[in-house]
Design a protein around this motif. Structure first.
Motif, PDB file in Angstrom:
ATOM      1  N   LEU A 132       0.825  -1.211   0.000  1.00  0.00           N
ATOM      2  CA  LEU A 132       0.000   0.000   0.000  1.00  0.00           C
ATOM      3  C   LEU A 132       0.856   1.258   0.000  1.00  0.00           C
ATOM      4  O   LEU A 132       0.498   2.272  -0.627  1.00  0.00           O
ATOM      5  CB  LEU A 132      -0.926   0.004   1.215  1.00  0.00           C
ATOM      6  CG  LEU A 132      -2.110  -0.968   1.161  1.00  0.00           C
ATOM      7  CD1 LEU A 132      -2.889  -0.936   2.473  1.00  0.00           C
ATOM      8  CD2 LEU A 132      -3.026  -0.653  -0.012  1.00  0.00           C
ATOM      9  N   GLN A 133       2.000   1.213   0.678  1.00  0.00           N
ATOM     10  CA  GLN A 133       2.896   2.366   0.663  1.00  0.00           C
ATOM     11  C   GLN A 133       3.465   2.597  -0.726  1.00  0.00           C
ATOM     12  O   GLN A 133       3.587   3.751  -1.178  1.00  0.00           O
ATOM     13  CB  GLN A 133       4.015   2.169   1.695  1.00  0.00           C
ATOM     14  CG  GLN A 133       3.537   2.379   3.113  1.00  0.00           C
ATOM     15  CD  GLN A 133       4.352   1.656   4.166  1.00  0.00           C
ATOM     16  OE1 GLN A 133       3.932   1.546   5.316  1.00  0.00           O
ATOM     17  NE2 GLN A 133       5.514   1.138   3.811  1.00  0.00           N
ATOM     18  N   LEU A 134       3.785   1.524  -1.452  1.00  0.00           N
ATOM     19  CA  LEU A 134       4.259   1.684  -2.823  1.00  0.00           C
ATOM     20  C   LEU A 134       3.156   2.248  -3.721  1.00  0.00           C
ATOM     21  O   LEU A 134       3.412   3.099  -4.578  1.00  0.00           O
ATOM     22  CB  LEU A 134       4.747   0.346  -3.377  1.00  0.00           C
ATOM     23  CG  LEU A 134       5.999  -0.252  -2.731  1.00  0.00           C
ATOM     24  CD1 LEU A 134       6.399  -1.537  -3.441  1.00  0.00           C
ATOM     25  CD2 LEU A 134       7.158   0.735  -2.737  1.00  0.00           C
ATOM     26  N   VAL A 135       1.924   1.772  -3.521  1.00  0.00           N
ATOM     27  CA  VAL A 135       0.792   2.320  -4.271  1.00  0.00           C
ATOM     28  C   VAL A 135       0.636   3.809  -3.967  1.00  0.00           C
ATOM     29  O   VAL A 135       0.391   4.627  -4.866  1.00  0.00           O
ATOM     30  CB  VAL A 135      -0.504   1.561  -3.929  1.00  0.00           C
ATOM     31  CG1 VAL A 135      -1.720   2.259  -4.534  1.00  0.00           C
ATOM     32  CG2 VAL A 135      -0.428   0.114  -4.419  1.00  0.00           C
ATOM     33  N   GLY A 136       0.802   4.168  -2.684  1.00  0.00           N
ATOM     34  CA  GLY A 136       0.702   5.573  -2.293  1.00  0.00           C
ATOM     35  C   GLY A 136       1.796   6.423  -2.919  1.00  0.00           C
ATOM     36  O   GLY A 136       1.546   7.566  -3.327  1.00  0.00           O
ATOM     37  N   ILE A 137       3.021   5.888  -3.008  1.00  0.00           N
ATOM     38  CA  ILE A 137       4.111   6.607  -3.669  1.00  0.00           C
ATOM     39  C   ILE A 137       3.762   6.877  -5.127  1.00  0.00           C
ATOM     40  O   ILE A 137       3.917   7.989  -5.629  1.00  0.00           O
ATOM     41  CB  ILE A 137       5.425   5.809  -3.559  1.00  0.00           C
ATOM     42  CG1 ILE A 137       5.930   5.797  -2.108  1.00  0.00           C
ATOM     43  CG2 ILE A 137       6.495   6.395  -4.475  1.00  0.00           C
ATOM     44  CD1 ILE A 137       7.098   4.863  -1.876  1.00  0.00           C
TER      45      ILE A 137
END
Length: 312
Positions: A132-137
């Motif tokens: 999810l953090q990569l998606v957010g980036i």
């Protein structure tokens, strides 16, 4: 120096796109803080759950998780997020998942059956947060039209806008101010302006060219299109453009905006490539812009530059 609430003329403010990454970081922080508190304060109870009698080890892991949670909260609450930090957090999450898998493969009996299920469930949650953090980036760096990915640097400087534009408008001389460049020049000795092509080479020998697609002295701005189609283009992008703009903040101070938009290749590397670009730009360009204020090669100790903590 004041902080102006202005934005780039090309892509607008991307602050609303920070919701996904903020929620992911905050949720990761909550889960890590809860797990860390249990391990630190009640290691015996946690040990009985997972079938390990190692209270000191569990307490050390718990303390590390609490520090990790504090860093995540700090990231999630910044007005301008540093996506390279979020990328490192995701790498730490994937490291936890990989470490769990390795332990279960090498020492399959280290946990009780219940402990094995708990370890797998925790690893699953941590993997979800990392993704999810990569998606957010990815979402945070998207341009407003969603077609390209973007990073912008806003630097406040206590130098007159006209002086800053005079240095910035000499687009063929950027290597004088940027230590990472070996040389820069305009092809065919053309005059700086729309249609001219700037060639650059960095200290590692990588070479590329940029065509000036807009040059507006009144607005104190210019845009460039990177010539990605030329042989040997060194950057992992199929399309790339950028620009500079000077925004006055009175007679003796201003903000300088430097922005890039690109289509990374391969596409799935976007959450890695954009944070690296952001880290390098945020680190280097305040110094580059300060270098541009030098007169006759001498720096004025009164000139200060500062990365403005907002999106642009």
């Amino acid at each position: 120096m004041k902080i102006r609430n202005t934005s780039s003329p090309t892509a607008g403010n991307i602050y609303p796109r920070s919701g996904v990454i903020r929620v992911a970081l905050a949720a990761n922080a909550g889960f890590s803080a809860t797990s860390g508190t249990l391990m630190l304060l009640w290691p015996g109870m946690v040990g009985r759950w997972i079938g390990i009698d190692a209270p000191l080890v569990l307490q050390l892991i718990g303390a590390g998780l609490l520090l990790f949670a504090a860093d995540l909260i700090h990231q999630a609450t910044r007005s301008r997020m540093a996506t390279w930090r979020a990328l490192l957090s995701s790498l730490a999450d994937f490291g936890w998942v990989g470490g769990t898998a390795l332990i279960l493969l090498i020492f399959p009996a280290i946990f009780s059956p219940q402990g094995t299920m708990i370890a797998i469930a925790v690893a699953g949650m941590v993997l979800l947060f990392g993704i999810l953090q990569l998606v957010g980036i990815d979402r945070l760096h998207r341009s407003l039209d969603g077609k390209l990915h973007r990073h912008c640097v806003a630097v406040a400087v206590n130098a007159p806008p006209g002086k800053m534009w005079h240095s910035i408008s000499q687009i063929g001389e950027i290597a004088r101010h940027m230590p990472t460049l070996k040389f820069s020049k305009i092809r065919n000795d053309a005059t700086p302006g729309q249609g001219c092509v700037r060639e650059c080479e960095d200290q590692s020998g990588r070479r590329w060219a940029e065509e000036c697609t807009a040059f507006d002295p009144e607005a104190r701005s210019f845009d460039v299109e990177f010539l990605c189609h030329e042989p040997g283009f060194p950057f992992p992008a199929t399309e790339m453009r950028g620009g500079w703009r000077v925004l006055p903040d009175g007679e003796s101070s201003c903000e300088v905006l430097v922005w890039w938009e690109l289509r990374p290749k391969p596409r799935w590397l976007t959450p890695v490539l954009l944070p690296i670009l952001a880290f390098q730009a945020d680190r280097d360009f305040p110094r580059v812009i300060r270098n541009m204020t030098a007169m006759d090669g001498l720096h004025d100790p009164q000139v200060m530059t500062r990365l403005v903590p907002r999106f642009c």
